[in-house]
Structure formats: structure tokens, C-alpha cells
Design an enzyme around this catalytic site. Structure first.
Site, PDB file in Angstrom:
ATOM      1  N   LYS A 124     144.893 -19.619  66.995  1.00 49.18           N
ATOM      2  CA  LYS A 124     145.941 -19.035  66.143  1.00 49.18           C
ATOM      3  C   LYS A 124     146.896 -18.269  67.028  1.00 49.18           C
ATOM      4  CE  LYS A 124     147.069 -18.639  61.764  1.00 49.18           C
ATOM      5  NZ  LYS A 124     146.754 -19.522  60.614  1.00 49.18           N
ATOM      6  N   ASP A 164     152.514 -21.163  59.681  1.00 50.02           N
ATOM      7  CA  ASP A 164     151.743 -20.194  58.883  1.00 50.02           C
ATOM      8  C   ASP A 164     152.814 -19.288  58.270  1.00 50.02           C
ATOM      9  OD1 ASP A 164     148.754 -19.235  58.447  1.00 50.02           O
ATOM     10  OD2 ASP A 164     149.874 -17.395  58.797  1.00 50.02           O
TER      11      ASP A 164
HETATM   12  P1  NDP Z   1     155.011 -18.404  53.702  1.00 54.90           P
HETATM   13  O1  NDP Z   1     155.674 -17.601  54.745  1.00 54.90           O
HETATM   14  O2  NDP Z   1     155.598 -19.708  53.306  1.00 54.90           O
HETATM   15  O3  NDP Z   1     154.850 -17.554  52.368  1.00 54.90           O
HETATM   16  C1  NDP Z   1     154.171 -16.338  52.379  1.00 54.90           C
HETATM   17  C2  NDP Z   1     154.261 -15.714  51.010  1.00 54.90           C
HETATM   18  O4  NDP Z   1     153.486 -14.524  50.973  1.00 54.90           O
HETATM   19  C3  NDP Z   1     155.668 -15.281  50.651  1.00 54.90           C
HETATM   20  O5  NDP Z   1     155.813 -15.315  49.265  1.00 54.90           O
HETATM   21  C4  NDP Z   1     155.720 -13.853  51.187  1.00 54.90           C
HETATM   22  O6  NDP Z   1     156.711 -13.068  50.588  1.00 54.90           O
HETATM   23  C5  NDP Z   1     154.340 -13.379  50.855  1.00 54.90           C
HETATM   24  N1  NDP Z   1     153.900 -12.366  51.827  1.00 54.90           N
HETATM   25  C6  NDP Z   1     153.887 -12.478  53.167  1.00 54.90           C
HETATM   26  N2  NDP Z   1     153.419 -11.373  53.759  1.00 54.90           N
HETATM   27  C7  NDP Z   1     153.142 -10.540  52.754  1.00 54.90           C
HETATM   28  C8  NDP Z   1     152.625  -9.235  52.702  1.00 54.90           C
HETATM   29  N3  NDP Z   1     152.315  -8.543  53.826  1.00 54.90           N
HETATM   30  N4  NDP Z   1     152.450  -8.686  51.467  1.00 54.90           N
HETATM   31  C9  NDP Z   1     152.765  -9.398  50.348  1.00 54.90           C
HETATM   32  N5  NDP Z   1     153.252 -10.620  50.335  1.00 54.90           N
HETATM   33  C10 NDP Z   1     153.435 -11.189  51.509  1.00 54.90           C
HETATM   34  O7  NDP Z   1     153.504 -18.587  54.188  1.00 54.90           O
HETATM   35  P2  NDP Z   1     152.407 -19.601  53.688  1.00 54.90           P
HETATM   36  O8  NDP Z   1     152.591 -19.910  52.249  1.00 54.90           O
HETATM   37  O9  NDP Z   1     152.359 -20.698  54.667  1.00 54.90           O
HETATM   38  O10 NDP Z   1     151.083 -18.746  53.903  1.00 54.90           O
HETATM   39  C11 NDP Z   1     150.498 -17.952  52.866  1.00 54.90           C
HETATM   40  C12 NDP Z   1     149.042 -17.712  53.191  1.00 54.90           C
HETATM   41  O11 NDP Z   1     148.367 -18.963  53.280  1.00 54.90           O
HETATM   42  C13 NDP Z   1     148.744 -17.012  54.520  1.00 54.90           C
HETATM   43  O12 NDP Z   1     147.586 -16.221  54.381  1.00 54.90           O
HETATM   44  C14 NDP Z   1     148.441 -18.159  55.468  1.00 54.90           C
HETATM   45  O13 NDP Z   1     147.651 -17.761  56.546  1.00 54.90           O
HETATM   46  C15 NDP Z   1     147.679 -19.073  54.518  1.00 54.90           C
HETATM   47  N6  NDP Z   1     147.604 -20.475  54.906  1.00 54.90           N
HETATM   48  C16 NDP Z   1     148.717 -21.217  55.154  1.00 54.90           C
HETATM   49  C17 NDP Z   1     148.608 -22.552  55.488  1.00 54.90           C
HETATM   50  C18 NDP Z   1     149.808 -23.408  55.706  1.00 54.90           C
HETATM   51  O14 NDP Z   1     149.631 -24.611  55.925  1.00 54.90           O
HETATM   52  N7  NDP Z   1     151.021 -22.906  55.639  1.00 54.90           N
HETATM   53  C19 NDP Z   1     147.302 -23.199  55.622  1.00 54.90           C
HETATM   54  C20 NDP Z   1     146.189 -22.353  55.261  1.00 54.90           C
HETATM   55  C21 NDP Z   1     146.354 -21.035  54.935  1.00 54.90           C
HETATM   56  P3  NDP Z   1     158.198 -12.988  51.216  1.00 54.90           P
HETATM   57  O15 NDP Z   1     158.907 -14.224  50.757  1.00 54.90           O
HETATM   58  O16 NDP Z   1     158.740 -11.733  50.665  1.00 54.90           O
HETATM   59  O17 NDP Z   1     158.016 -12.950  52.698  1.00 54.90           O
HETATM   60  O1  2IT Z   2     145.645 -21.113  58.313  1.00 51.32           O
HETATM   61  C1  2IT Z   2     145.813 -22.346  58.488  1.00 51.32           C
HETATM   62  O2  2IT Z   2     144.894 -23.146  58.361  1.00 51.32           O
HETATM   63  C2  2IT Z   2     147.167 -22.808  58.821  1.00 51.32           C
HETATM   64  N1  2IT Z   2     148.091 -22.007  58.883  1.00 51.32           N
HETATM   65  C3  2IT Z   2     147.394 -24.257  59.138  1.00 51.32           C
HETATM   66  C4  2IT Z   2     147.019 -24.566  60.564  1.00 51.32           C
HETATM   67  C5  2IT Z   2     147.378 -25.944  61.049  1.00 51.32           C
HETATM   68  O3  2IT Z   2     147.141 -26.168  62.250  1.00 51.32           O
HETATM   69  O4  2IT Z   2     147.853 -26.791  60.289  1.00 51.32           O
END
Ligand code: NDP
Ligand code: 2IT
Length: 443
Positions: A124, A164
Site C-alpha cells: 500500500k 484508493d
Molecule cells: P474515493 O476517494 O473515491 O471516495 C472516498 C469517499 O469517502 C468520499 O465520499 C469521501 O468524501 C469520503 N471520505 C474520505 N475520507 C474521509 C474521511 N476522513 N471522513 C469521512 N469521509 C471521508 O475512495 P474509494 O471509494 O476508492 O475508497 C473508499 C474506501 O474503500 C476506502 O476505505 C478505501 O480504502 C476502500 N477501498 C477502495 C477500493 C477501490 O478499489 N477504490 C478497494 C477496496 C477498498 P469526499 O468526497 O468529501 O472526499
Molecule cells: O484497498 C484496496 O483493496 C484497494 N484500494 C484496491 C487495490 C488494488 O490493487 O486494486
């Protein structure tokens, strides 16, 4: 192994990394029994080895804003464990990250990737850069500077980053462009790429879709399905949007979403096209939803998303966002299952409360593994230099989520029939990594 002693020692050796301690604590609590029943683990001191990353790369990221002012951010890549394959895991750009954040995420990633059944180790990285309010050009210059250092450490057979929080298609494009320029190679060094330059169909949707597929597996186990279900969720980013899309395709209703400023609750069901326009196209605030849907409610208290009466709760924003008080609210309202779209969004006391009350609690390393799984499929397609159809990728994603659900049942089912998915996922992931580490000797 005594979990408390182990954690006390870890905290002493690595002070100030609370999120990392929390993630390790959750895993060792789950594996205590299986670890102590199998002396071959302790005989090679496996636990002390598995919590130390192979290496940590930290670097300076200097960049210039549009006015020519020079800024410096911190860059990180944790190459945690490569027993099962090249390091694999996302990059997070968010102002509140620290080394402990990336260590927690890297540690979780090891076991998540193991659960997918694909050959990927855990890693990561990211930066405390805040993409919010920056122009495209500023984001590009930042990404180019970040990759100028990172490219020395990554490669398709070494370490393959992805997105992420704060890192989506735009950032992956800028990072990939700079890698190509420095390495003079067009290769699958990142996943989440654009469809015309090496990306996989369904990668953008994969985390959200996979989250809903495993929730469906849970519902099937209980003789039910998604149709007619009420869903409360947090987040309005990549994971939340595509989880909502799949829920709606399957006949469920999404009632709440949030961003870092506040949340919306729409009893008529969230208008997802509008959310996509606000968040994906305009990079705006979720509050703007009210301009088109004045009957919906907005609250600055993000916890309000969990006050909605729901059957299913999907925390999709960030770590430690669903606390004990919210868990009590969910249980009181009859919520059947909480599936973590985000990494570690449910606080430890809330997890214990949900387990005690026999609510399904599907931890992130199982529930959100669809994203990295399709990243693994993107790597396979890149290695073969071909692209599968959306249908083919989606079928594989379904199968992988089904298999993960089966692993949770295998290791998490209690004599009374209740499934502890937290234990199931941790034990299944741990055993796979532990066996590979033992096979490969003391490295
Ligand atoms: P994005 O940046 O696309 O979206 C994040 C969302 O969470 C936004 O709505 C953001 O609000 C909100 N957010 C971010 N930080 C905070 C905070 N400190 N407090 C409250 N709200 C917050 O990210 P993802 O959707 O990709 O990721 C969301 C979660 O999913 C994370 O935990 C990530 O690690 C996990 N994840 C993501 C994967 C992926 O493929 N993308 C895979 C597996 C897990 P705002 O718009 O205001 O920033
Ligand atoms: O938390 C996660 O699993 C991710 N942000 C996706 C990682 C990836 O390599 O696709």
C-alpha cells in the site's frame, strides 16, 4: 501466543501507529486458536515476521502549484509481504494519512489478496497530498513528481499499485504516463488503467459490485435476496457509487450516502445519476443533492446515515467511521448485515457489539476484495496482452466473491450456525500466507 502480550510488544516497538495496532489486533484475536493449535507457526516465529513489512519506502514529493509556489508532500510505499506474488495494493492521497495508516492498509491487503485466490502479495502507499481543490494541472504535476521516485521501486513482477481514496482514473493516467516516460516501457505496472490503454472492464465498478455480490451470498444463505431491501451507506466515492448501482439493479433501495462534509438521506431512494454528476463529473459536495431534491435531508453529522431504518449497512468511506453508538442504532433498527466496503470502517467495539448481537459482519478484507481481485484480472490480461469482455470479467468477479464467502463459512461457522465472518476471513487469509511463508524458508 498471547494476543495482549503480543500487541503490547508491537506497540512498544512501533509506537504511534494506532491504526496499524488496531488492524493487527483484529487479526491476531481471530487467529489465536488456530495459531496455538499449530506449533509449526511459533517454531518459525511467524507472527513476529508477518507484522514486519519487507520494506518501507518514504520519500519527498516536491511540486509546483499553478502560481509557481513550491510545495512538499510525503510519499510512501509499504512493500509488506510477497509470499503469494508481487506486492499489490492501492495508493491513497489524503491529507490525514501517516505511516501508521499505510501500514494498517498494507497489512490488511496481505490477507485480502490471499482470499481472492490470485497470486498477489500485499502492499500500500500514497501521500498526504490533498487533491481536493487542486486543478488538473496541479494534480498532474504532483503525480509526475510522485512517480519520479516511485518508479524505481515498482514493476509488473515487483509491485503493482492502483487507486484508493483520492486516486482514481485521472491520477492513474498521470502516474502511468510518467512511468512510461521514465522506464521507457509500456507494461502493466498499475491497475485501474483506462480501457483503451491496458485497463480491464469492470475494474472501476469492481469493489462496489463485489461488495454487493458477497452481501447477496450472505442473503442467500439466509433464504433471502436483495430485492426490496433498504440499504444505508456512507461514502459517495468509487466504492459507494458502484455499490449503489448494483444494489439498485438488484431491486434494493439506497437511502443514504455521505462525503467528508455531511450526508444526505432520501426516503424516495437516492438518485444515483445525480450523485455521479455531482461527485464524478463535477468533483462537488454531496450537499448539492438538495438543489434537485429539496425533500431529501442533509446533515453535517455523517453518523446520521446509520440512523435510517435499514436491512443492510454498507460503510464505504474510511476507517473507524461506524462507531459503537451507530452499531447500537443499526441493531435496534433490525439491520441484518454490515458489509465493509471501506477498509476497517467499523470500530473494534462496534464489531464486537454486532457479533454479540448475531448481525452478519463481513469485514473489509472479504467484502471489498472485489476491487483488488479485478486488479489481479487486469494483471493477467496485461500479461497475455489481450482484453476480456465485461461479461467474462464480471463472471470471474462473481466466482471470486462466492469463493471468499465459502472460505468465511468454512473457518467462521459456529456450532449454533452463526457465521463469524471476521474470524472466517482472518483465519482463511492467514493460513494461506503462513503456509507460503513456511514453504519459502526464513526470508
Ligand atoms: P474515493 O476517494 O473515491 O471516495 C472516498 C469517499 O469517502 C468520499 O465520499 C469521501 O468524501 C469520503 N471520505 C474520505 N475520507 C474521509 C474521511 N476522513 N471522513 C469521512 N469521509 C471521508 O475512495 P474509494 O471509494 O476508492 O475508497 C473508499 C474506501 O474503500 C476506502 O476505505 C478505501 O480504502 C476502500 N477501498 C477502495 C477500493 C477501490 O478499489 N477504490 C478497494 C477496496 C477498498 P469526499 O468526497 O468529501 O472526499
Ligand atoms: O484497498 C484496496 O483493496 C484497494 N484500494 C484496491 C487495490 C488494488 O490493487 O486494486
Amino acid at each position: 501466543m498471547n494476543p495482549k502480550q503480543f500487541l503490547d510488544n508491537l506497540t512498544k516497538i512501533h509506537p504511534g501507529e494506532a491504526e496499524f495496532h488496531q488492524a493487527v489486533g483484529e487479526v491476531i484475536e481471530s487467529i489465536e486458536e488456530v495459531y496455538n493449535q499449530n506449533p509449526q507457526f511459533e517454531s518459525v516465529n511467524l507472527l513476529d515476521r508477518i507484522v514486519e513489512p519487507d520494506r518501507i519506502i518514504m520519500f519527498r514529493v516536491p511540486w509546483q502549484d499553478d502560481e509557481g509556489k513550491v510545495h512538499v508532500n510525503r510519499g510512501y510505499r509499504i512493500e509488506f509481504n510477497s509470499a503469494l506474488g508481487p506486492y499489490k495494493g492501492g495508493l491513497r492521497f489524503h491529507p490525514e494519512v501517516s505511516l501508521g495508516t499505510f501500514k494498517f492498509l498494507g497489512f490488511e491487503q496481505i490477507f485480502k489478496n490471499a482470499l481472492t485466490g490470485l497470486p498477489m502479495g500485499g502492499g500500500k502507499g500514497g501521500s498526504d497530498f490533498d487533491p481536493k481543490g487542486k486543478t488538473d494541472n496541479e494534480v498532474m504535476r504532483f503525480c509526475q513528481s510522485f512517480m519520479t521516485e516511485l518508479h524505481k521501486h515498482i514493476g509488473p513482477e515487483t509491485d503493482v499499485p492502483a487507486g484508493d481514496i483520492g486516486v482514481g482514473g485521472r491520477e492513474i493516467g498521470f502516474l502511468f504516463g510518467q512511468y512510461g516516460r521514465l522506464a521507457n516501457r509500456f507494461e502493466g505496472v498499475l491497475t485501474g488503467k483506462g480501457l483503451s490503454w491496458g485497463g480491464s472492464w469492470i475494474r472501476k465498478e469492481a469493489t462496489g459490485y463485489g461488495l454487493v455480490y458477497i452481501t447477496q451470498n450472505f442473503l442467500q444463505e439466509h433464504g433471502s435476496d436483495m430485492s426490496g431491501k433498504r440499504i444505508a451507506m456512507s461514502g459517495a466515492g468509487n466504492v459507494a457509487i458502484y455499490a449503489a448501482e448494483k444494489v439498485m439493479q438488484l431491486g434494493g433501495t439506497v437511502l443514504s450516502m455521505s462525503d467528508s462534509n455531511g450526508c444526505i438521506i432520501d426516503e424516495d431512494g437516492i438518485d444515483l445519476d445525480l450523485v455521479k454528476e455531482i461527485k464524478e463529473v463535477n468533483r462537488g459536495r454531496i450537499k448539492e443533492y438538495l438543489e434537485k431534491h429539496p425533500k431529501a435531508k442533509y446533515s453535517e453529522n455523517r453518523d446520521d446515515v446509520w440512523k435510517v431504518k435499514c436491512d443492510i449497512a454498507l460503510p464505504n468511506a474510511t476507517q473507524n467511521e461506524l462507531n459503537l453508538e451507530s452499531a447500537k442504532m443499526l441493531v435496534a433498527n433490525g439491520c441484518q448485515v454490515v458489509a465493509e466496503g471501506a477498509n476497517m470502517p467499523v470500530t473494534p467495539d462496534a464489531v464486537h457489539y454486532l457479533l454479540k448481537n448475531k448481525v452478519g459482519m463481513i469485514p473489509g478484507k472479504a467484502a471489498n476484495a472485489g476491487g483488488v481481485a479485478v486488479s489481479g484480472l487486469e494483471m493477467s490480461q496485461n500479461a497475455m496482452k489481450l482484453q476480456w469482455t465485461p461479461k467474462e470479467v464480471d463472471e470471474r468477479l462473481h466466482q471470486i466473491m462466492f469463493n471468499i464467502h465459502e472460505s468465511c463459512l468454512k473457518y467462521g461457522k459456529r456450532p449454533d450456525g452463526y457465521v463469524d465472518y471476521v474470524k472466517g476471513a482472518n483465519v482463511a487469509g492467514f493460513l494461506k500466507v503462513a503456509e507460503a511463508m513456511i514453504d519459502q524458508g526464513l526470508v
